[in-house]
Enzyme design. Sequence first.
Site, mmCIF file in Angstrom:
data_model
loop_
_atom_site.group_PDB
_atom_site.id
_atom_site.type_symbol
_atom_site.label_atom_id
_atom_site.label_comp_id
_atom_site.label_asym_id
_atom_site.label_seq_id
_atom_site.Cartn_x
_atom_site.Cartn_y
_atom_site.Cartn_z
ATOM 1 N N HIS A 85 0.025 0.593 8.992
ATOM 2 C CA HIS A 85 -0.891 0.815 7.876
ATOM 3 C C HIS A 85 -2.310 0.941 8.410
ATOM 4 O O HIS A 85 -2.641 0.428 9.472
ATOM 5 C CB HIS A 85 -0.799 -0.376 6.916
ATOM 6 C CG HIS A 85 -1.427 -0.137 5.591
ATOM 7 N ND1 HIS A 85 -0.830 0.598 4.596
ATOM 8 C CD2 HIS A 85 -2.624 -0.542 5.087
ATOM 9 C CE1 HIS A 85 -1.620 0.638 3.536
ATOM 10 N NE2 HIS A 85 -2.711 -0.042 3.819
ATOM 11 N N SER A 108 -3.950 4.089 0.937
ATOM 12 C CA SER A 108 -3.469 2.817 0.409
ATOM 13 C C SER A 108 -3.717 2.739 -1.101
ATOM 14 O O SER A 108 -3.294 3.612 -1.845
ATOM 15 C CB SER A 108 -4.121 1.661 1.177
ATOM 16 O OG SER A 108 -3.459 0.449 0.957
ATOM 17 N N ASP A 137 5.028 0.069 8.389
ATOM 18 C CA ASP A 137 4.182 -0.286 7.260
ATOM 19 C C ASP A 137 5.075 -0.810 6.138
ATOM 20 O O ASP A 137 6.065 -0.150 5.790
ATOM 21 C CB ASP A 137 3.427 0.963 6.788
ATOM 22 C CG ASP A 137 2.457 0.720 5.647
ATOM 23 O OD1 ASP A 137 2.376 -0.422 5.156
ATOM 24 O OD2 ASP A 137 1.775 1.679 5.251
#
Length: 320
Positions: free
Chosen positions: A291, A165, A262
Amino acid sequence: MSLHPELSAFLDLVEEGRLAGRPPLHALSAELARETFEQASAGLVWAWPQTQQVARRELTVRTRDGASLALRLYLPEVAGAQPWPVLLYLHGGGYVVGSLDSHDGICAELAWRTPCAVLAVDYRRAPEHRFPTALFDAEDALLWLVAEGAEHGLDATRLAVGGDSAGATLATVLAIQAAQAPQQWPPIRLQLLCYPTTDASRSTVSSELFDEGYLLESATLEWFYSHYQRTPADRLDWRFSPLLCEHLQGAAPAFVGLAQYDPLHDEGQAYAERLQQAGVTVTCRSYAATHDLLRMGAVMPGVDQVYKELASHLAQALAN
């Protein structure tokens, strides 16, 4: 490919909590969001035996502005030639939440499975420390690794950078800088990018399609970005949005792992394509997951195979 039933059931539980009055992260203060995230992270811990065979060392280094920066070094407890090749790892959390502890399992798994050393960075978080402080902390950790790593059994000439991320975003920037200014930064053999944020300046089809109900919400992303930026203009800085970088030539080979469900999927895929267009060797995988896939080992089957693939690419890149 559809979501695994066990992951769908987990998402249903999250939604039930929402309906029962549990607020999303973007409805909280940064401090309370961090507490909530850490509590949720404790519920995602999985007890794979591999993680018990990794030694952890707590280290502290000084940043360019005199702050104390915590690092955690993971060393696999297996026979192997010293010094160890190393992965510099940057945790996710939108620059606001996340910590060494919340992503401890990821680092331990990669250290054991590769095997290699993993150096995790506890970069300072927003909004107390806005862009580009997190990046500067990552840079300072990298420079410390080059200067002092040998004393801790690390081989900085066999180096990968990675993260998930927002941490993957920081890793992309380190890799780009290493290509653009090789006299200043060490050569990087691999960038290991798991569902990176690559463009905070615009929306995509996936950010609208998976706006909510799939763990990471677009409203939470916006909350993260607004905490991290100094002004909206920061989002146009390629160090904030690497997809906007015009010169990607010469960057290290990349493994890009994406989650199909995601909001960040499309920008991650676009970044992988931009790297390929610049002549960078790229392996891009898209998994039928949401995610935060790497922390879902206790929630859905199949995460073990993802780690095997990540470790295999790391091992190949860091080999003598």
